[in-house]
Design a protein around this motif. Structure first.
Motif, PDB file in Angstrom:
ATOM      1  N   LEU A   1      29.089   6.428  11.523  1.00 26.35           N
ATOM      2  CA  LEU A   1      30.258   5.877  12.205  1.00 26.35           C
ATOM      3  C   LEU A   1      30.636   6.704  13.427  1.00 26.35           C
TER       4      LEU A   1
ATOM      5  N   ASP B   1      29.932   5.618   6.597  1.00 28.60           N
ATOM      6  CA  ASP B   1      30.541   4.669   5.669  1.00 28.60           C
ATOM      7  C   ASP B   1      29.869   4.841   4.306  1.00 28.60           C
TER       8      ASP B   1
ATOM      9  N   GLY C   1      38.474   2.500   6.281  1.00 26.44           N
ATOM     10  CA  GLY C   1      37.707   2.393   5.047  1.00 26.44           C
ATOM     11  C   GLY C   1      37.399   3.769   4.459  1.00 26.44           C
TER      12      GLY C   1
ATOM     13  N   VAL D   1      35.492   6.887   4.204  1.00 29.64           N
ATOM     14  CA  VAL D   1      34.660   7.678   5.116  1.00 29.64           C
ATOM     15  C   VAL D   1      34.118   8.891   4.378  1.00 29.64           C
TER      16      VAL D   1
END
Length: 160
Positions: free
Chosen positions: A120, A114, A148, A150
């Motif tokens: 992640l 993230d 979101g 990445v």
């Protein structure tokens, strides 16, 4: 067992697995730097308390064990900008350029993070039979849906 104790146990277990993998794969690379980065990744995984990410990290470590005679080849790897497919999984183009005078195979650990740098997901992409002084592309694909913004980075890259 408390949640904090469980995370601590995961950190110890993952660090042990990743450090033993880095040591086994250090045939010419800098094992201490690789081990340190691997330990940081394991600590990040443990702090998130995510079984899915822990499982992916353990699987990546097992896959890297197959490259026992591998040498550090991070400098041979370039990553493209990650994107998210219709299935929600993140992908990134991986380009390996073989600087050796003979064909080589690569195992490349790609970390999906993230914007804050939290791990992640992680995958290992193998790129086989890259010709001498040639390049070959592959695609790293996350094990699960990621949302979101990445980012991707190379965790470990081994050549043999």
């Amino acid at each position: 067992m408390t949640r904090k104790a469980a995370r601590g146990l995961w950190a110890v277990l993952l660090t042990t697995v990743v450090l033993s993998t880095a040591t086994a794969c250090s045939g010419g690379g800098k094992a201490s730097g690789t081990a340190s980065k691997a330990a940081s990744a394991a600590a990040s995984v443990a702090s998130r308390g995510s079984d899915v990410v822990a499982s992916a990290t353990a699987a990546a470590g097992e896959k890297l064990k197959g490259f026992k005679s591998g040498v550090n080849a991070k400098g041979d790897v370039r990553l493209g900008t990650p994107s998210t497919g219709h299935d929600g999984r993140a992908t990134a183009k991986v380009t390996v350029t073989n600087s050796a005078d003979s064909a080589k195979s690569y195992a490349v650990q790609i970390n999906f993070r993230d914007p804050s740098g939290n791990l992640l997901d992680t995958v290992v992409v193998t790129v086989d039979d890259v010709g001498p002084k040639a390049s070959k592309d592959a695609t790293a694909r996350s094990n699960r849906k990621l949302s979101g913004d990445v980012k991707v980075d190379v965790g470990t890259a081994l050549r043999h």
